[in-house]
Motif scaffolding. Structure first.
Motif, PDB file in Angstrom:
ATOM      1  N   TRP A   1       6.224   1.603  -9.207  1.00  0.00           N
ATOM      2  CA  TRP A   1       7.597   1.776  -9.319  1.00  0.00           C
ATOM      3  C   TRP A   1       8.235   0.831  -8.091  1.00  0.00           C
ATOM      4  O   TRP A   1       9.090   1.254  -7.410  1.00  0.00           O
ATOM      5  N   ASP A   2       7.630  -0.229  -8.134  1.00  0.00           N
ATOM      6  CA  ASP A   2       8.521  -1.345  -7.304  1.00  0.00           C
ATOM      7  C   ASP A   2       9.438  -2.119  -8.061  1.00  0.00           C
ATOM      8  O   ASP A   2       9.207  -2.398  -9.238  1.00  0.00           O
ATOM      9  N   THR A   3      10.502  -2.506  -7.653  1.00  0.00           N
ATOM     10  CA  THR A   3      11.730  -3.224  -8.194  1.00  0.00           C
ATOM     11  C   THR A   3      11.291  -4.191  -9.190  1.00  0.00           C
ATOM     12  O   THR A   3      11.609  -4.511 -10.390  1.00  0.00           O
ATOM     13  N   ASP A   4      10.285  -5.221  -8.490  1.00  0.00           N
ATOM     14  CA  ASP A   4      10.135  -6.390  -9.092  1.00  0.00           C
ATOM     15  C   ASP A   4       9.324  -6.263 -10.436  1.00  0.00           C
ATOM     16  O   ASP A   4       8.590  -7.209 -11.023  1.00  0.00           O
TER      17      ASP A   4
ATOM     18  N   THR B   1       4.856  10.084  -5.746  1.00  0.00           N
ATOM     19  CA  THR B   1       5.434  10.863  -5.215  1.00  0.00           C
ATOM     20  C   THR B   1       6.336  10.488  -4.147  1.00  0.00           C
ATOM     21  O   THR B   1       6.932  11.208  -3.271  1.00  0.00           O
ATOM     22  N   SER B   2       6.346   9.118  -3.823  1.00  0.00           N
ATOM     23  CA  SER B   2       7.271   8.333  -2.801  1.00  0.00           C
ATOM     24  C   SER B   2       7.968   7.185  -3.461  1.00  0.00           C
ATOM     25  O   SER B   2       7.301   5.959  -3.357  1.00  0.00           O
TER      26      SER B   2
ATOM     27  N   VAL C   1       1.826   3.060  -2.486  1.00  0.00           N
ATOM     28  CA  VAL C   1       2.766   2.753  -4.045  1.00  0.00           C
ATOM     29  C   VAL C   1       1.792   1.789  -4.748  1.00  0.00           C
ATOM     30  O   VAL C   1       1.903   1.975  -5.940  1.00  0.00           O
ATOM     31  N   ASN C   2       1.484   0.686  -4.113  1.00  0.00           N
ATOM     32  CA  ASN C   2       0.585  -0.321  -4.770  1.00  0.00           C
ATOM     33  C   ASN C   2      -0.372   0.070  -5.483  1.00  0.00           C
ATOM     34  O   ASN C   2      -0.762  -0.341  -6.422  1.00  0.00           O
TER      35      ASN C   2
ATOM     36  N   GLY D   1      -1.500  -5.065 -11.872  1.00  0.00           N
ATOM     37  CA  GLY D   1      -0.361  -4.789 -11.098  1.00  0.00           C
ATOM     38  C   GLY D   1      -0.389  -5.289  -9.635  1.00  0.00           C
ATOM     39  O   GLY D   1      -0.744  -6.529  -9.375  1.00  0.00           O
ATOM     40  N   ASP D   2      -0.109  -4.152  -8.767  1.00  0.00           N
ATOM     41  CA  ASP D   2      -0.388  -4.562  -7.228  1.00  0.00           C
ATOM     42  C   ASP D   2      -1.495  -4.017  -6.721  1.00  0.00           C
ATOM     43  O   ASP D   2      -1.785  -3.967  -5.510  1.00  0.00           O
ATOM     44  N   ALA D   3      -2.395  -3.253  -7.601  1.00  0.00           N
ATOM     45  CA  ALA D   3      -3.614  -2.659  -6.815  1.00  0.00           C
ATOM     46  C   ALA D   3      -4.590  -3.649  -6.584  1.00  0.00           C
ATOM     47  O   ALA D   3      -4.838  -4.435  -7.492  1.00  0.00           O
ATOM     48  N   GLU D   4      -5.455  -3.599  -5.613  1.00  0.00           N
ATOM     49  CA  GLU D   4      -6.529  -4.309  -5.424  1.00  0.00           C
ATOM     50  C   GLU D   4      -7.619  -3.711  -6.213  1.00  0.00           C
ATOM     51  O   GLU D   4      -7.738  -2.648  -6.627  1.00  0.00           O
TER      52      GLU D   4
END
Length: 309
Positions: free
Chosen positions: A133-136, A158-159, A202-203, A222-225
């Motif tokens: 849930w990051d805007t970009d 949750t955040s 979040v990432n 996504g943004d996960a490593e």
């Protein structure tokens, strides 16, 4: 190319219907409206109160039914600037039922690198898998009503910020939101499956997407490593979306094995950007691991554009 100058917000106006002003409301001239809104914009919210989440395996049963056609389809990372927008479709030119992985657009201080006239392929059907849930990663879908009609599979984080929370509530009111709980993914099968990532941020606690066909395995991160994406051990990939727009990786992030040269690794980013993406070190380490790295942004000698996986 230089990086954009830093700035600060001095005035805000909400334009999207999904983003109406949130409490606390100003109670008179003695209470500055912008100060109240600014404080609210820093708040964090849990999505668990919106709708009970379901395990990843249940979502994957639905995705497998759709993705029986995936053996003939193609995957693209679209050039949307400093954001993430990916499509999986039966044909490159003729849009049919599509699977979208992230439908983002850049946040305000990166809007300068959005391509002129950006208009992604669209169909009346299809699903959206939101990595986090990051805007970009979701802003284009929030601002375009046609995407509100699609079913969204998103992590039950949750955040999240107030805009993300408001949009999630709107999708729920339309019966289009399916939140994914932490848990094991289904086993590797032909087609598409989501994987709930195991990081704490979040990432790192969002969703990854694994596509499998005969002789092909593609991973959208996504943004996960990489170390935050379970159940991918031993799978040799032919296509890869690099984590976090090609940013620097932590020391524990082992690069996945490439199936065969030239396996494609794609970076979704826009230049210039405030973060210095993509990282030269990250690109170099993937090239040493036999990946052919391509970037949606313009690079020396290569124009910007969509990239096929």
């Amino acid at each position: 190319m230089g990086r954009p100058a830093r700035g600060k917000i001095i005035w805000l106006r909400r334009l999207a219907p999904a983003s109406q002003p949130i409490s606390p409301y100003p109670i008179g001239a003695s209470v500055p409206a912008l100060r109240a809104k600014g404080s609210a914009l820093r708040s964090r919210y849990s999505l668990l109160s919106i709708v009970p989440p379901v395990p990843p395996a249940l979502i994957n049963a639905c995705l497998r039914r759709w993705s029986r056609v995936w053996g003939l389809s193609q995957s693209f990372a679209l050039d949307v600037g400093q954001a993430s927008f990916n499509i999986i479709c039966p044909r490159a030119i003729e849009p049919g039922p599509m699977l979208y992985f992230d439908v983002g657009q850049p946040i305000w201080f990166h809007l300068h690198n959005v391509p002129a006239g950006f208009s992604p392929p669209h169909s009346n059907g299809g699903f959206v898998v939101l990595s986090h849930w990051d805007t970009d990663h979701y802003a284009y879908g929030r601002q375009n009503q046609s995407f509100h009609k699609k079913h969204w599979f998103a992590p039950a984080q949750t955040s999240v910020g107030p805009n993300a929370h408001t949009f999630a509530m709107q999708l729920h009111s339309l019966r289009r939101l399916h939140l994914v709980a932490p848990g094991k993914s289904s086993r590797n099968r032909r087609g598409a499956r989501i994987i709930r990532c195991t990081g704490n941020s979040v990432n790192g606690s969002g969703l990854a997407l694994h596509l499998r066909a005969v002789g092909r395995d593609i991973l959208f991160t996504g943004d996960a490593e990489y170390h935050e994406i379970p159940s991918m051990r031993g799978i040799r990939l032919s296509g890869l979306q690099l984590p976090h727009h090609g940013g620097k990786l932590s020391g524990v992030a082992a690069i996945p094995s490439a199936l065969a040269a030239p396996a494609r690794a794609i970076i979704s980013c826009g230049r210039p950007n405030r973060y210095g993406h993509p990282s030269v070190v990250t690109i170099s380490s993937h090239m040493k691991a036999n990946w052919k790295v391509e970037v949606t942004a313009a690079m020396p000698g290569v124009p910007r554009g969509d990239r096929r996986l």
